[in-house]
Design an enzyme around this catalytic site. Structure first.
Site, PDB file in Angstrom:
ATOM      1  N   TYR A   1     -14.143  -7.115  -4.091  1.00  0.00           N
ATOM      2  CA  TYR A   1     -15.212  -6.778  -3.154  1.00  0.00           C
ATOM      3  C   TYR A   1     -16.550  -6.636  -3.867  1.00  0.00           C
ATOM      4  O   TYR A   1     -17.588  -7.060  -3.357  1.00  0.00           O
ATOM      5  CB  TYR A   1     -14.868  -5.500  -2.379  1.00  0.00           C
ATOM      6  CG  TYR A   1     -13.653  -5.651  -1.496  1.00  0.00           C
ATOM      7  CD1 TYR A   1     -13.356  -6.850  -0.856  1.00  0.00           C
ATOM      8  CD2 TYR A   1     -12.774  -4.588  -1.317  1.00  0.00           C
ATOM      9  CE1 TYR A   1     -12.233  -6.986  -0.066  1.00  0.00           C
ATOM     10  CE2 TYR A   1     -11.656  -4.711  -0.517  1.00  0.00           C
ATOM     11  CZ  TYR A   1     -11.386  -5.917   0.108  1.00  0.00           C
ATOM     12  OH  TYR A   1     -10.285  -6.058   0.893  1.00  0.00           O
TER      13      TYR A   1
ATOM     14  N   GLU B   1       0.809  -1.214   0.000  1.00  0.00           N
ATOM     15  CA  GLU B   1       0.000   0.000   0.000  1.00  0.00           C
ATOM     16  C   GLU B   1       0.847   1.272   0.000  1.00  0.00           C
ATOM     17  O   GLU B   1       0.335   2.363   0.206  1.00  0.00           O
ATOM     18  CB  GLU B   1      -0.956  -0.008   1.201  1.00  0.00           C
ATOM     19  CG  GLU B   1      -2.029  -1.068   1.075  1.00  0.00           C
ATOM     20  CD  GLU B   1      -3.028  -1.062   2.220  1.00  0.00           C
ATOM     21  OE1 GLU B   1      -2.782  -0.401   3.258  1.00  0.00           O
ATOM     22  OE2 GLU B   1      -4.057  -1.732   2.068  1.00  0.00           O
TER      23      GLU B   1
END
Length: 161
Positions: free
Chosen positions: A131, A26
């Site tokens: 997701y 990240e």
């Protein structure tokens, strides 16, 4: 052989290694100020408020979900806030991420919790697509706010009358 289960105390160092892997992915490894000891205390100290499920695969850990219980004033029910979900790159595509989320969903259903929620970085297209594929809905009308550091300390100061 693979299993989703709660983490054991002897696995905290490996959990922390995966947290650092996630932070590196990240682009925020430089922001990690926590330690394995912090996680040991949070997960296994008196009255723990943090929980972790792991993927055990072929004798090692392939991924994790770190979470805690929250509460919705609208529904009047608890829920789970998923702080981090991570599957090591070499184990992606094997269904471990979905299995971790399914385990947390099962905890919600079993305990009568109203929801399972999390944040995702807006540039993480692989995660966003995953997701969406499981039915998660983005909460686009909400903006995240955070107070830390000096601003947090200043806010905590008693107001002058």
């Amino acid at each position: 052989m693979s299993a989703i289960r709660l983490i054991r105390p002897d696995e905290v160092d490996e959990l922390f290694a995966m947290i650092r892997e996630l932070a590196d992915y990240e682009k925020s490894l430089h922001e990690v100020a926590s330690s394995a000891e912090d996680f040991r205390v949070a997960l296994f100290g008196p009255n723990p408020q943090l929980f972790a499920h792991v993927v055990e695969h072929d004798g090692g850990l392939a991924g994790f979900a770190v979470w805690y219980v929250n509460f919705s004033t609208w529904s009047g029910k608890h829920g789970i806030y998923l702080e981090d979900l991570y599957v090591r790159p070499q184990f992606r595509g094997l269904g471990f991420g979905k299995a971790l989320l399914a385990q947390l969903a099962a905890v919600c259903v079993e305990r009568g919790y109203a929801r399972l929620e999390w944040w995702v970085l807006d540039w993480n297209e692989p995660a966003l697509g995953f997701y969406r594929s499981i039915g998660a809905e983005p909460m686009d009308e909400w903006t995240v706010h955070r107070v830390t550091g000096e601003a947090l300390a200043a806010l905590a100061e008693p107001a002058e009358s």
